[in-house]
Design an enzyme around this catalytic site. Sequence first.
Site, PDB file in Angstrom:
ATOM      1  N   GLY A   5       0.775  -1.246   0.000  1.00 54.19           N
ATOM      2  CA  GLY A   5       0.000   0.000   0.000  1.00 54.19           C
ATOM      3  C   GLY A   5       0.801   1.287   0.000  1.00 54.19           C
ATOM      4  N   ASP A  12      -4.763   1.679  10.954  1.00 59.60           N
ATOM      5  CA  ASP A  12      -6.158   1.361  11.244  1.00 59.60           C
ATOM      6  C   ASP A  12      -6.219   0.815  12.677  1.00 59.60           C
ATOM      7  OD1 ASP A  12      -8.854   0.894  10.705  1.00 59.60           O
ATOM      8  OD2 ASP A  12      -8.488  -1.004   9.698  1.00 59.60           O
ATOM      9  N   SER A  13      -6.221  -0.499  12.861  1.00 56.96           N
ATOM     10  CA  SER A  13      -6.175  -1.053  14.216  1.00 56.96           C
ATOM     11  C   SER A  13      -4.838  -0.740  14.884  1.00 56.96           C
ATOM     12  CB  SER A  13      -6.374  -2.574  14.184  1.00 56.96           C
ATOM     13  OG  SER A  13      -5.252  -3.200  13.611  1.00 56.96           O
ATOM     14  N   ASP A  70      -5.845  -0.389  -1.567  1.00 60.12           N
ATOM     15  CA  ASP A  70      -6.636  -1.286  -2.410  1.00 60.12           C
ATOM     16  C   ASP A  70      -7.877  -1.813  -1.708  1.00 60.12           C
ATOM     17  OD1 ASP A  70      -5.322  -3.081  -0.526  1.00 60.12           O
ATOM     18  OD2 ASP A  70      -5.978  -4.699  -1.846  1.00 60.12           O
TER      19      ASP A  70
END
Length: 178
Positions: free
Chosen positions: A41, A100-101, A156
Amino acid sequence: MERLEVLMPEAVIQARIGELAAKINHDYAGKELLVVGILRGAFIFLADLVRRLEMPVVVDFVAVSSYGQATRSSGVVRILKDVDESVTGRQLLLVEDIVDSGLTLKYLSEYLRAKQPADLRVCTLLDKPDRRQVDIKPDYNGFTIPDHYVVGYGLDCGQHYRNLPGIYILHPDQDGGL
Ligand code: IMP
């Protein structure tokens, strides 16, 4: 059909990367920086960021297991490709697309710290703090965003959309296919 809604146009992203690079240039002036991108990413963000850095830069990559076709973390992180460079004693900047997490970053930063860099900092383009499961905070952050699944600019969904120049919120289809 999935629907894409613009969250950040290309020009906004590029302007913010200029600001991040200015901070990094200031903080690491006169030092060599080992920039480690997290595949897949971060590849576009890293490419745009390093071209604005003014100190000597060495680029390397790590690859970690992704969510596969799913859009939420399983909590399981696996290193698929390790760094090729020696990390010990170097100024390391870990470049991530989105936190994110926080599980990926926590695992990777602990893994890389064990190799004893002189310094390890984290630069992420996007941060979704609402979904954090572990206590981790990036040193450099492009944008804090709400809890949406986003694609484009390297990010993605099922390996699609990475090539879009902007960042988009992905709205799932009516059948709840995502
Ligand atoms: P974490 O371990 O939950 O922090 O997840 C980090 C990784 O999950 C990122 O490097 C992305 O590959 C992926 N990810 C998390 N949120 C998104 C999103 O909104 N769009 C695309 N990928 C995401």
